[in-house]
Design an enzyme around this catalytic site. Structure first.
Site, PDB file in Angstrom:
ATOM      1  N   HIS A   1       0.870  -1.125   0.140  1.00  0.00           N
ATOM      2  CA  HIS A   1       0.173   0.088   0.062  1.00  0.00           C
ATOM      3  C   HIS A   1       0.907   1.189   0.063  1.00  0.00           C
ATOM      4  O   HIS A   1       1.289   1.837   0.970  1.00  0.00           O
ATOM      5  CB  HIS A   1      -0.900   0.132   1.135  1.00  0.00           C
ATOM      6  CG  HIS A   1      -2.060   1.164   1.330  1.00  0.00           C
ATOM      7  ND1 HIS A   1      -2.960   0.917   1.918  1.00  0.00           N
ATOM      8  CD2 HIS A   1      -1.911   2.401   0.705  1.00  0.00           C
ATOM      9  CE1 HIS A   1      -3.835   2.053   1.715  1.00  0.00           C
ATOM     10  NE2 HIS A   1      -3.241   3.068   0.955  1.00  0.00           N
TER      11      HIS A   1
ATOM     12  N   GLU B   1      -2.689  -1.669  -3.226  1.00  0.00           N
ATOM     13  CA  GLU B   1      -4.040  -1.102  -2.871  1.00  0.00           C
ATOM     14  C   GLU B   1      -3.649   0.591  -2.425  1.00  0.00           C
ATOM     15  O   GLU B   1      -2.358   0.841  -2.233  1.00  0.00           O
ATOM     16  CB  GLU B   1      -4.420  -1.593  -1.636  1.00  0.00           C
ATOM     17  CG  GLU B   1      -3.688  -1.701  -0.453  1.00  0.00           C
ATOM     18  CD  GLU B   1      -4.348  -2.410   0.689  1.00  0.00           C
ATOM     19  OE1 GLU B   1      -4.976  -3.399   0.720  1.00  0.00           O
ATOM     20  OE2 GLU B   1      -3.750  -2.196   2.056  1.00  0.00           O
TER      21      GLU B   1
ATOM     22  N   HIS C   1      -8.486  -6.244   7.104  1.00  0.00           N
ATOM     23  CA  HIS C   1      -8.250  -5.217   8.194  1.00  0.00           C
ATOM     24  C   HIS C   1      -8.570  -5.826   9.598  1.00  0.00           C
ATOM     25  O   HIS C   1      -9.629  -6.385   9.922  1.00  0.00           O
ATOM     26  CB  HIS C   1      -9.100  -3.879   7.934  1.00  0.00           C
ATOM     27  CG  HIS C   1      -8.449  -2.583   8.676  1.00  0.00           C
ATOM     28  ND1 HIS C   1      -8.424  -2.513   9.867  1.00  0.00           N
ATOM     29  CD2 HIS C   1      -7.828  -1.603   7.978  1.00  0.00           C
ATOM     30  CE1 HIS C   1      -7.685  -1.318   9.975  1.00  0.00           C
ATOM     31  NE2 HIS C   1      -7.429  -0.913   8.863  1.00  0.00           N
TER      32      HIS C   1
END
Length: 238
Positions: free
Chosen positions: A43, A70, A190
């Protein structure tokens, strides 16, 4: 079986705390795959506080599973994802200085913004996943935008799991049913960890992929990376 994609951002955070190149994010990616992970997630953020832009180019040649990138779909992000030919792009609604992802897209209100981005990525041959809360309306919105998958934001599940697992997972089960009925792939991520992961995938066996970073890297400090990945993979087996 649900695939495990290891997010190696925390390895980059540790490296950046001292400068230099130790620990190596490239070695981390290589070893995660070697030890059984079926994908690598990164990310990159604009401030490069963990994964740096150059890391993306350095890591890509060593990926023989899947590379999931991401991030917030800025012009620079889209260009980077297409340039390295990522296998998957996961679009998240993070603000530039945001500590971590804390909500999904409103795929209805943000439709005009997201639709051309998804179209561009798909034309480049990149599977596109949209980060959403476990709301059937948001899942349906992602489908109408042309997304290939949704990634269900699992922090609410993780935070409620110890108190009432059945109640915590219920909205995710419903959202997954809607996604499956529409032909959307299902990712999740998450705050998933060794305590709550197995129950999630047992209740939602249609999950294609989980992306796990913080908890997995923390566990690796005590268990070692090889053993940690093995234990996470064990959670994903029926």
């Amino acid at each position: 079986m649900t695939r495990l994609s290891v997010n190696i951002n925390k390895i980059a955070t540790l490296r950046n705390s001292r400068g230099g190149s130790m620990p190596s994010v490239v070695d981390a990616a290589i070893n995660c795959q070697k030890f059984g992970a079926e994908g690598i997630t990164i990310h990159p953020r604009p401030d490069e506080r963990h994964i740096r832009r150059q890391d993306v180019y350095d890591i890509k040649p060593h990926i023989y599973t899947e590379l999931n990138i991401e991030g917030y779909p800025s012009e620079d992000f889209i260009k980077l994802v297409i340039d390295v030919k990522a296998d998957q792009a996961t679009l998240v609604p993070d603000k530039p200085g945001q500590l971590t992802s804390d909500h999904g897209w409103n795929t209805i209100q943000e439709a005009d913004f997201l639709r051309p981005i998804i179209k561009t990525l798909k034309e480049a041959g990149i599977r596109t996943s949209v980060f959403v809360d476990p709301d059937p309306l948001m899942v349906e919105g992602a489908y109408r935008l042309g997304a290939d998958r949704v990634e269900l934001y699992t922090e609410p599940y993780a935070s409620q799991y110890m108190e009432d697992a059945e109640k915590a997972v219920a909205p995710f089960v419903e959202a997954a049913k809607v996604a499956k009925s529409l032909g959307l792939g299902i990712n999740a991520g998450h705050d998933l960890n060794l305590k709550n992961l197995k129950y999630l995938v047992d209740m939602i066996p249609d999950i294609d992929e989980v992306s796990i970073g913080h908890a997995l890297v923390a566990d690796a400090l005590y268990l070692g990376l090889h053993q940690t990945i093995k234990e996470y993979m064990d959670c994903l087996r029926p």
